[in-house]
Motif scaffolding. Structure first.
Motif, PDB file in Angstrom:
ATOM      1  N   SER A  15       0.823  -1.210   0.000  1.00  0.00           N
ATOM      2  CA  SER A  15       0.000   0.000   0.000  1.00  0.00           C
ATOM      3  C   SER A  15       0.858   1.262   0.000  1.00  0.00           C
ATOM      4  O   SER A  15       1.573   1.561   0.960  1.00  0.00           O
TER       5      SER A  15
ATOM      6  N   GLY B   3      -1.679   3.419  -5.208  1.00  0.00           N
ATOM      7  CA  GLY B   3      -1.583   1.982  -5.439  1.00  0.00           C
ATOM      8  C   GLY B   3      -2.793   1.240  -4.912  1.00  0.00           C
ATOM      9  O   GLY B   3      -3.921   1.712  -5.025  1.00  0.00           O
ATOM     10  N   ILE B   4      -2.559   0.066  -4.319  1.00  0.00           N
ATOM     11  CA  ILE B   4      -3.660  -0.748  -3.823  1.00  0.00           C
ATOM     12  C   ILE B   4      -3.684  -0.704  -2.297  1.00  0.00           C
ATOM     13  O   ILE B   4      -2.698  -0.317  -1.645  1.00  0.00           O
TER      14      ILE B   4
ATOM     15  N   ALA C 264      -8.012  -0.247  -5.620  1.00  0.00           N
ATOM     16  CA  ALA C 264      -6.945   0.415  -6.360  1.00  0.00           C
ATOM     17  C   ALA C 264      -7.546   1.658  -6.995  1.00  0.00           C
ATOM     18  O   ALA C 264      -8.752   1.916  -6.880  1.00  0.00           O
TER      19      ALA C 264
ATOM     20  N   GLU D 146      -7.868   0.432 -12.124  1.00  0.00           N
ATOM     21  CA  GLU D 146      -6.766  -0.509 -11.922  1.00  0.00           C
ATOM     22  C   GLU D 146      -7.199  -1.800 -11.236  1.00  0.00           C
ATOM     23  O   GLU D 146      -6.564  -2.844 -11.414  1.00  0.00           O
TER      24      GLU D 146
ATOM     25  N   ILE E 150       1.459  -0.720 -11.638  1.00  0.00           N
ATOM     26  CA  ILE E 150       0.658  -0.153 -10.548  1.00  0.00           C
ATOM     27  C   ILE E 150       1.582   0.102  -9.366  1.00  0.00           C
ATOM     28  O   ILE E 150       2.320  -0.795  -8.946  1.00  0.00           O
TER      29      ILE E 150
ATOM     30  N   HIS F   5       3.430   0.201  -5.957  1.00  0.00           N
ATOM     31  CA  HIS F   5       3.361  -0.702  -4.809  1.00  0.00           C
ATOM     32  C   HIS F   5       4.713  -0.722  -4.111  1.00  0.00           C
ATOM     33  O   HIS F   5       5.754  -0.472  -4.714  1.00  0.00           O
TER      34      HIS F   5
END
Length: 396
Positions: A288, A292-293, A312, A316, A374, A376
């Protein structure tokens, strides 16, 4: 080129991975439904289903999915015109309330949104205000599959008792049963509904309604012959267990699944799910970063051990989910009931799952993050491995 060829992994939050033993038990000719082995097998299921739920009370089996159990539970205890209180923490308790509305029941909803658990103080205030006790039942979801929030069910019972409110406590355990700790009698639950396709590791198609004597006494006028649980728990003849033909092959599969759970021990099953969930969370704590996610539920105390809802930047979530399925053979759950839907995805870690399966899920997600650029953090797999190593240190 795709790297997805080979055995696919269905990591959605139900239907869950089915053990070979369950599939093999179901791979058989149709049995005699009138006498013999099938009858003996069926009656062997009830004490084990009760044991896993932590109850000495009743359980009825319905041929249908979790929505069937919802309707059966409501129909057996409510009259048209009654009022129920829905504690909404995601799509599924809202759906249970919508079903109650369809039966002619008045629905009062407290909506806690998609990221928070039930506020017990607010629940107490609402119940205290119901001085005429118009609320006949409180509907709650132990774990909402759409948000992965886990609610404090014993806390709800404490509130009902503290304010001396007679409403039934009715709990949906479809996502949590056999994964997150649940103790029906010790927690004071009057009605519980669940289904076979998640922690019970059996193909979707049968569901269960558990109920105590208080609930059984609350017979309502919504119930019809098929949904009535009373003939099912005291059947004069075998077919009344199901109000018709038995779900024969599901019963054989369920017997095999229950045998696996009992051999492991329910405490060990709960501990396994807790460790694997914590491994998932540890990976996300590292991944995280801004843009990002991340995890949908911030407080670990309110996260399920069966399913994890993630997000996300839109779109994404969908891009990552599609990459995992079509490039690596890993199917993740969609962002069910979430807005924007393409930002959310879910990881099912319920039932027949172990450490290498979860590490495979996490490794695949990390590959997808890299392939799709993405943002991370680094070191997520090491963090997850540390959780698993710590939980098993000293084991053979």
């Amino acid at each position: 080129m795709s790297l997805a060829n080979g055995r696919a992994y269905l990591a959605i939050p139900g239907p869950s991975v089915m053990p070979d033993a369950v599939l093999q038990a179901m791979h058989r000719p149709s049995p005699n439904i009138y006498e013999g082995e099938l009858h003996d097998l069926t009656y062997s299921l009830f004490p084990d289903l009760k044991s896993i739920a932590g109850t000495a009370h009743n359980v009825a089996i319905y041929i249908g999915n979790g929505h069937a159990a919802w309707e059966a539970a409501l129909a057996n205890v409510l009259n048209r015109g009654d009022t129920v209180l829905v504690l909404a923490t995601g799509r599924f308790c809202v759906g249970w309330g919508e079903m109650a509305t369809g039966l002619g029941v008045n629905v009062q909803t407290i909506d806690y949104g998609d990221k928070d658990s039930v506020d017990l103080d607010q629940l107490a205030t609402t119940l205290r205000a119901d001085t005429d006790h118009k609320i006949k039942a409180v509907l709650a979801v132990h774990v909402d599959t759409s948000t992965s929030v886990k609610n404090d069910v014993p806390g709800m019972r404490h509130v009902l008792d503290m304010v001396e409110h007679p409403a039934l406590l009715m709990v949906d355990c479809i996502a949590s049963f056999g994964c997150d700790r649940f103790e029906m009698d010790a927690w004071g639950v009057d009605v519980m509904v669940t289904a076979c396709q998640k922690g019970l590791m059996t193909p979707a198609g049968i569901s269960f309604v558990y109920f105590n004597e208080k609930a059984n006494a609350a017979r309502g006028d919504c119930v019809t012959g098929y949904w009535d649980w009373r003939p099912r728990i005291n059947p004069e003849v075998y077919y009344m267990n199901f109000y018709g033909t038995a779900p024969t092959h599901h019963l054989y599969g369920l017997r095999a699944a229950l045998d696996m759970i009992l051999a492991e021990g329910i405490e060990a099953v709960w501990a396994r799910h807790a460790t694997l969930a914590q491994a998932v969370w540890a990976a996300f704590d590292v991944w995280s970063v801004p843009g990002g996610i991340g995890l949908n539920i911030a407080d670990p105390e309110h996260r399920s051990h069966a399913v994890t809802s993630c997000f996300a930047e839109s779109p994404e979530g969908d891009r990552l989910r599609n990459w995992c399925e079509h490039q690596a053979g890993l199917t993740l759950g969609i962002g069910l009931g979430r807005t924007p839907a393409d930002a959310y995805f879910r990881i099912g870690h319920m039932g027949h799952v172990n450490a290498h399966m979860i590490m495979g899920v996490l490794g695949t997600i990390e590959a997808g993050l890299k392939a799709l650029d993405i943002p991370h953090g680094d070191g997520a797999l090491s963090a997850a491995a540390t959780v698993i190593a710590k939980a098993t240190r000293g084991g053979a």
